[in-house]
Design a protein around this motif. Structure first.
Motif, mmCIF file in Angstrom:
data_model
loop_
_atom_site.group_PDB
_atom_site.id
_atom_site.type_symbol
_atom_site.label_atom_id
_atom_site.label_comp_id
_atom_site.label_asym_id
_atom_site.label_seq_id
_atom_site.Cartn_x
_atom_site.Cartn_y
_atom_site.Cartn_z
ATOM 1 N N THR A 208 91.157 92.343 68.380
ATOM 2 C CA THR A 208 92.369 91.568 68.649
ATOM 3 C C THR A 208 92.622 91.449 70.141
ATOM 4 O O THR A 208 92.909 90.357 70.662
ATOM 5 C CB THR A 208 93.584 92.209 67.961
ATOM 6 N N ALA A 209 92.500 92.573 70.852
ATOM 7 C CA ALA A 209 92.699 92.540 72.298
ATOM 8 C C ALA A 209 91.639 91.674 72.971
ATOM 9 O O ALA A 209 91.941 90.946 73.930
ATOM 10 C CB ALA A 209 92.656 93.962 72.864
ATOM 11 N N PHE A 210 90.399 91.730 72.479
ATOM 12 C CA PHE A 210 89.322 90.904 73.031
ATOM 13 C C PHE A 210 89.639 89.422 72.856
ATOM 14 O O PHE A 210 89.492 88.630 73.795
ATOM 15 C CB PHE A 210 88.004 91.239 72.341
ATOM 16 N N VAL A 211 90.091 89.030 71.672
ATOM 17 C CA VAL A 211 90.411 87.627 71.399
ATOM 18 C C VAL A 211 91.531 87.142 72.310
ATOM 19 O O VAL A 211 91.452 86.066 72.918
ATOM 20 C CB VAL A 211 90.794 87.452 69.915
ATOM 21 N N VAL A 212 92.589 87.951 72.432
ATOM 22 C CA VAL A 212 93.706 87.561 73.298
ATOM 23 C C VAL A 212 93.250 87.497 74.750
ATOM 24 O O VAL A 212 93.632 86.578 75.493
ATOM 25 C CB VAL A 212 94.880 88.549 73.128
ATOM 26 N N PHE A 213 92.433 88.459 75.158
ATOM 27 C CA PHE A 213 92.000 88.496 76.554
ATOM 28 C C PHE A 213 91.154 87.277 76.911
ATOM 29 O O PHE A 213 91.334 86.685 77.987
ATOM 30 C CB PHE A 213 91.204 89.772 76.830
ATOM 31 N N VAL A 214 90.228 86.892 76.049
ATOM 32 C CA VAL A 214 89.400 85.719 76.333
ATOM 33 C C VAL A 214 90.270 84.463 76.407
ATOM 34 O O VAL A 214 90.096 83.617 77.292
ATOM 35 C CB VAL A 214 88.291 85.566 75.275
ATOM 36 N N SER B 90 102.060 88.553 82.534
ATOM 37 C CA SER B 90 102.825 89.202 81.467
ATOM 38 C C SER B 90 101.936 89.455 80.252
ATOM 39 O O SER B 90 101.980 90.532 79.648
ATOM 40 C CB SER B 90 104.026 88.335 81.076
ATOM 41 N N ALA B 91 101.129 88.455 79.890
ATOM 42 C CA ALA B 91 100.227 88.616 78.746
ATOM 43 C C ALA B 91 99.177 89.679 79.019
ATOM 44 O O ALA B 91 98.835 90.471 78.137
ATOM 45 C CB ALA B 91 99.561 87.282 78.420
ATOM 46 N N LEU B 92 98.663 89.713 80.260
ATOM 47 C CA LEU B 92 97.676 90.728 80.602
ATOM 48 C C LEU B 92 98.284 92.121 80.527
ATOM 49 O O LEU B 92 97.634 93.081 80.081
ATOM 50 C CB LEU B 92 97.116 90.465 81.999
ATOM 51 N N ALA B 93 99.540 92.247 80.953
ATOM 52 C CA ALA B 93 100.223 93.540 80.849
ATOM 53 C C ALA B 93 100.339 93.964 79.394
ATOM 54 O O ALA B 93 100.162 95.143 79.056
ATOM 55 C CB ALA B 93 101.604 93.452 81.501
ATOM 56 N N ALA B 94 100.644 93.001 78.514
ATOM 57 C CA ALA B 94 100.756 93.321 77.090
ATOM 58 C C ALA B 94 99.406 93.748 76.517
ATOM 59 O O ALA B 94 99.326 94.686 75.705
ATOM 60 C CB ALA B 94 101.300 92.111 76.327
ATOM 61 N N VAL B 95 98.327 93.076 76.948
ATOM 62 C CA VAL B 95 96.988 93.446 76.474
ATOM 63 C C VAL B 95 96.640 94.858 76.912
ATOM 64 O O VAL B 95 96.151 95.677 76.122
ATOM 65 C CB VAL B 95 95.932 92.449 77.002
ATOM 66 N N GLN B 96 96.927 95.180 78.176
ATOM 67 C CA GLN B 96 96.605 96.518 78.645
ATOM 68 C C GLN B 96 97.446 97.569 77.927
ATOM 69 O O GLN B 96 96.963 98.660 77.610
ATOM 70 C CB GLN B 96 96.818 96.649 80.151
ATOM 71 N N ALA B 97 98.717 97.237 77.664
ATOM 72 C CA ALA B 97 99.561 98.182 76.936
ATOM 73 C C ALA B 97 98.999 98.442 75.537
ATOM 74 O O ALA B 97 99.057 99.560 75.027
ATOM 75 C CB ALA B 97 100.980 97.642 76.848
ATOM 76 N N ALA B 98 98.444 97.390 74.910
ATOM 77 C CA ALA B 98 97.892 97.547 73.564
ATOM 78 C C ALA B 98 96.608 98.373 73.574
ATOM 79 O O ALA B 98 96.384 99.219 72.708
ATOM 80 C CB ALA B 98 97.622 96.172 72.952
ATOM 81 N N VAL B 99 95.755 98.109 74.584
ATOM 82 C CA VAL B 99 94.495 98.858 74.669
ATOM 83 C C VAL B 99 94.750 100.292 75.097
ATOM 84 O O VAL B 99 94.172 101.235 74.581
ATOM 85 C CB VAL B 99 93.516 98.161 75.636
#
Length: 422
Positions: free
Chosen positions: A130-136, A179-188
């Motif tokens: 999920t994090a990979f999909v959002v990150f790409v 903001s989205a990158l911060a959310a991705v890092q928080a999830a990972v």
């Protein structure tokens, strides 16, 4: 740190600065932003061109941590400047067109990027799907605000309506991206204590509440209204402390530096902010080429076979088509004519160093493997390099159309004036 480390560190720094400045100058002579040549210098010094042996001898393994430390400082100061140069007033009077272009420039490439992520998962396994999909999706949606500002200045579009629209839309896209990158890092996550990431919200609010204190800390100005050495030291210290704070929250240090720059007071501080950005840029001019080399040492294109080349073309197609078509459709939906919308779309396709910073975070988080990181770096380089030629092509097509000729900036400005809220 031994004498051997010091010798190689100084030699490497000298080599990096000479090559980065030389290729940056070559890029500028052919109408490209200097950052294109500097990124290319980083890739050239890596294993892709020199191989593991020469690259390892030029940049010994035991010296690379020191280079990485300097690169991190450079990126932190760069992100501070990005936050500092976000111009809130750019949104005034351009609400509708900015909103349309920003939404199109974010949602369309993100949606295509999600599809791209599922395609890439076939050859690049990830434990964080999920994090990979959002990150790409995020990585193909970003626009490089600082490089865009430089392109606008070089082409005399900074004070035109289309230039203002581009800066406003890029500012919105950048805020959404970080903001989205911060959310991705928080999830990972990093240490497993995910609750720390939530501290970034009160931290950002606290910085805004501190604006009156920051205003006093940056003043009084010098006798001619200029930035003082004391104020410069206060600003840089604040950026570094803010970067350390977000790193302690299990968030990347770039967020803290960015937030501090964005929180600095705007009203009545134009000259101080301009000089602060200028002085900080002098530091980043020396340190960012080190980041390009540190990033380039991780780029290895030697093993890219037929499948990798196909992946690269798919990545480029998604990144370019998503950004261009999304921005164009969003701007056209708000009444901006075709030529101005195409100009805006070409400008928003610029990715530059901002993309490299995001890719570096993805590599640190384990969301990208080495081969995919390398391909994405090539995408960042190509999409930035094509901005200038695209603008020239759009301008030439506009001049060939029947009717009274007008400069691109004026044509776009008149069109934006008809389409934007006033």
């Amino acid at each position: 740190m031994t004498s051997h480390h010091i010798q190689w560190l100084f030699l490497d720094l000298a080599l990096i600065l000479v090559l980065a400045r030389a290729l940056g100058a070559v890029a500028a002579r052919v109408g490209q932003p200097p950052v294109v040549g500097e990124i290319l210098a980083g890739v050239m010094l890596g294993p892709s061109l020199l191989g593991d042996g020469p690259a390892g001898r030029l940049f010994p393994t035991d010296v690379r941590p020191f280079l990485t430390a300097l690169a991190n400082i450079g990126v932190a100061l760069f992100m501070f400047t990005v936050g500092l140069e976000l111009e809130h007033r750019a949104l005034r009077g351009r609400t509708r067109v900015t909103a349309g272009a920003s939404l199109g420039s974010t949602l369309v490439p993100f949606a295509l990027g999600v599809g791209l992520a599922f395609y890439l998962l076939r050859g690049h396994h990830s434990d964080q799907r999920t994090a990979f999909v959002v990150f790409v999706g995020l990585s193909v949606s970003v626009t490089a605000f600082p490089v865009l500002a430089r392109i606008l200045s070089d082409r005399g579009l900074s004070r035109t309506e289309i230039g203002g629209l581009a800066l406003a839309a890029a500012a919105v896209v950048d805020v959404v991206a970080w903001s989205a990158l911060a959310a991705v890092q928080a999830a990972v996550g990093g240490s497993g204590e995910h609750w720390r990431a939530a501290l970034i919200l009160p931290f950002a609010g606290g910085l805004l509440l501190l604006r009156p204190v920051l205003r006093r800390a940056l003043g009084p100005a010098g006798p001619d209204g200029a930035l003082t050495s004391r104020a410069f030291a206060v600003a840089v210290t604040g950026a570094l402390l803010s970067a350390a704070a977000t790193e302690a929250m299990d968030m990347h240090y770039i967020f803290g530096a960015f937030l501090f720059g964005a929180a600095l007071p705007r009203e009545g501080q134009d000259r101080i902010r301009e000089e602060l950005a200028g002085r900080t840029e002098q530091l980043t001019t020396l340190l960012l080429p080190v980041y390009f080399v540190v990033a380039g040492l991780k780029v290895d294109l030697r093993g890219v076979g037929a499948e990798g080349i196909v992946e690269l073309f798919v990545i480029l197609f998604v990144a370019i088509a998503g950004k261009f078509l999304g921005t164009y459709a969003g701007a056209r939906s708000q009444g901006l004519p075709g030529e101005a919308s195409a100009t805006l779309a070409a400008l928003m396709n610029t990715r530059g160093l901002t993309e490299l910073v995001i890719l570096g975070v993805g590599l640190e988080l384990g969301l990208l493997d080495g081969s995919l990181y390398s391909l994405m770096v090539v995408m960042a380089l190509v999409t930035t390099a094509m901005t200038g030629p695209l603008l020239t092509l759009i301008g030439a097509r506009g001049r060939r159309r029947p009717g009274p000729p007008a400069p691109l900036g004026e044509t776009a400005g008149a069109a934006a004036g008809r389409g934007a809220d006033r």
